[in-house]
Design an enzyme around this catalytic site. Structure first.
Site, short mmCIF file in Angstrom:
data_model
loop_
_atom_site.label_atom_id
_atom_site.label_comp_id
_atom_site.label_asym_id
_atom_site.label_seq_id
_atom_site.Cartn_x
_atom_site.Cartn_y
_atom_site.Cartn_z
N HIS A 181 0.84 -1.21 0.00
CA HIS A 181 0.00 0.00 0.00
C HIS A 181 0.87 1.25 0.00
O HIS A 181 0.40 2.34 -0.32
CB HIS A 181 -0.93 -0.01 1.22
CG HIS A 181 -1.98 -1.08 1.11
ND1 HIS A 181 -3.26 -0.82 0.73
CD2 HIS A 181 -1.92 -2.42 1.28
CE1 HIS A 181 -3.96 -1.95 0.69
NE2 HIS A 181 -3.16 -2.94 1.03
N ASP A 377 3.50 9.56 -1.01
CA ASP A 377 2.32 8.80 -0.61
C ASP A 377 2.14 7.66 -1.60
O ASP A 377 2.28 7.87 -2.81
CB ASP A 377 1.08 9.72 -0.66
CG ASP A 377 0.06 9.40 0.42
OD1 ASP A 377 0.00 8.25 0.85
OD2 ASP A 377 -0.69 10.33 0.81
#
Ligand code: ADQ
Length: 472
Positions: A181, A377
């Site tokens: 992730h 991110d």
């Protein structure tokens, strides 16, 4: 910005984003492993954890009789396996010492900063590494015990990188996939890790390793080649959100009314600037606040016209880098309000809180300019949630180039958040953007997210994982 956004009530019709169909999804049972179980302890029993990932995976587990293996989130808490809402849950013990050494230590103070461009120094502690190995072994043992013959095991994220090979050693019959992730760093950074070879070898036990962005997959390819002298099966699978759930939450009068109330409480400003993040140094919150501060300082923005709302979810409060970041943000908020606030009208409203979905969605509907400006991110779901809830077709997304979402959401105002001048310019561009351009960009952004929701993501990963064993 001269037109009145609040009066704009025309909304897109809400139709299901995609009919609930299962494509080539596996006939084999699926077992999921993640650091956390998809439920948390509630007053009476268990409550499902919010989030698209859980909603995407649970039906699959339910239909295939599969199991989710993970930690309850509380130290020394390992209840017997149980069933919740038709899904088998298998808790894994994490002791109080391991919460410090495995979770806060190795996962969140060694790997997290290193995998996010080394934005903070990592700790390298052999005690933390030993705890990481022990917890990974415990997960592998649990998976080996619960996985039916020939099952698919899908392991999630950086907490569990050793599990694939440990599991492969015990259960060669399984199909093993892994999804990151978070980003996977370039080889120059990964090489700092004293246990780099062990981690690369752990992941290499997979049939397929999935990443958010192609660059992450390429980075891992180089690492495998350099450290293990072999190739790995990799791919990029950008994660998304549950579009239908978010659209349903945003539709209807209750959300509009709540959003109107928020606007009134903010003093009916012409422009609401919004930030919603976990309070993490990777999210670039302090850089964003400084950009806003400097625009107020030199008069480019005025508090008679603009107000900012920053919601920051408490997270990893036991880790020092997070405590420092929180102090810095709160110091900045108070400086900005001290200088630019007026009685009853702060220049920035700051909430250090987690919000329920209906409030979050109403806030998205109130934010004229959404600032998603992480320094790094993996994907960033807030960006996708914002555009999905803008059923009115208005609103401007300012998005960091360093978020995985920037690969898809190219109609956002893209910005390098390390460049303070560029960040200022991006905010001004968003605030001044005319209605025609705002709506044109938002329509494209909404299309991009609708084209690929979290179910599509899960289906695609699993289909490609199963396809890899045909080559075995
Ligand atoms: P996170 O770093 O947690 O996830 P993100 O993708 O933005 O980051 O997801 C945050 C989630 O928390 C969103 O669903 C958002 O709605 C919710 N949230 C944030 N602030 C909130 C608040 N104050 N109250 C309530 N909810 C709040 C990691 C990676 C990301 C990757 C995801 C999924 O770091 O890059 O996108 O996993 O793969």
């Amino acid at each position: 910005m001269t037109d009145d956004r609040a009066n704009d009530t025309a909304e897109f019709a809400v139709v299901p984003a995609r009919p609930p169909q299962r494509r080539s999804v596996p006939t084999r049972p699926v077992v999921v492993a993640a650091n956390r179980l998809p439920v948390t302890r509630a007053q009476h029993g268990w409550a499902p954890s919010p989030g698209g990932l859980v909603r995407a995976l649970l039906p699959l587990l339910r239909a295939s009789g599969g199991t989710w293996v993970g930690w309850t989130g509380e130290a020394d808490d390992a209840p017997e396996p149980f069933t919740h809402d038709g899904v088998n849950l298998h808790p894994v013990l994490v002791t109080a010492d391991e919460v410090q050494d495995y979770y806060e230590g190795f996962a969140n103070d060694t790997l997290w900063p290193l995998y996010h461009d080394a934005l903070r120094d990592s700790t390298y502690s052999s005690a933390h590494w030993a705890a990481y190995q022990a917890v990974n072994q415990r997960f592998a043992d649990a998976l080996a015990e619960v996985a039916p013959d020939q099952a698919i095991v899908w392991i999630h994220d950086y907490h569990l990188q050793l599990v694939p090979q440990l599991l492969r050693d015990k259960r060669p019959d399984l199909v093993i996939g892994f999804f990151f992730h978070i980003p996977f760093p370039p080889v120059e950074l990964f090489m700092r890790l004293p246990w780099r070879t062990e981690i690369a070898a752990g992941l290499a036990g997979c049939d397929l390793v999935g990443f958010q962005r192609a660059i992450n997959a390429a980075n891992f390819g180089v690492v495998c080649d350099e450290l293990l002298g072999r190739r790995a099966n990799v791919g990029s699978y950008p994660i998304s959100i549950d579009v239908s759930e978010l659209e349903a939450a945003a539709a209807g009068r209750a959300t509009r009314q709540r959003s109107n109330r928020y606007r009134t409480r903010l003093g009916e400003p012409e422009v609401v600037l919004l930030g919603v993040d976990r309070l993490d140094y990777t999210k670039g919150i302090s850089q964003r606040l400084r950009a806003y501060q400097s625009l107020l300082d030199d008069g480019t923005l005025e508090t008679e016209r603009c107000v900012m709302v920053q919601v920051a979810t408490p997270t990893r409060e036991g880790v020092e880098h997070y405590q420092v970041e929180r102090r810095e943000i709160e110091q900045l908020v108070s400086e900005i309000n001290g200088v630019h606030g007026r009685l009853g009208y702060p220049a920035i409203h700051y909430l250090y809180q987690s919000l329920p979905l209906d409030e979050l969605v109403a806030l998205y509907r109130t934010g004229d300019v959404m600032l998603v400006t992480p320094l790094r991110d993996g994907m960033n779901l807030v960006a996708k949630e914002y555009v999905t809830t803008r059923l009115d077709g208005d609103g401007v997304l300012v998005l960091s180039e360093f978020a995985g979402a920037a690969d898809e959401l190219t109609d956002a105002v893209l910005v390098n958040p390390h460049d303070s001048g560029a960040l200022r310019d991006a905010i001004v561009t968003a605030v001044e953007m005319n209605r025609h351009e705002r709506r044109a960009r938002m329509a494209k952004l909404r299309e991009d997210v609708r084209a690929s929701d979290v179910q599509t993501w899960a289906d695609r990963f699993l289909a490609e994982l199963v396809a890899t064993i045909e080559d075995r």
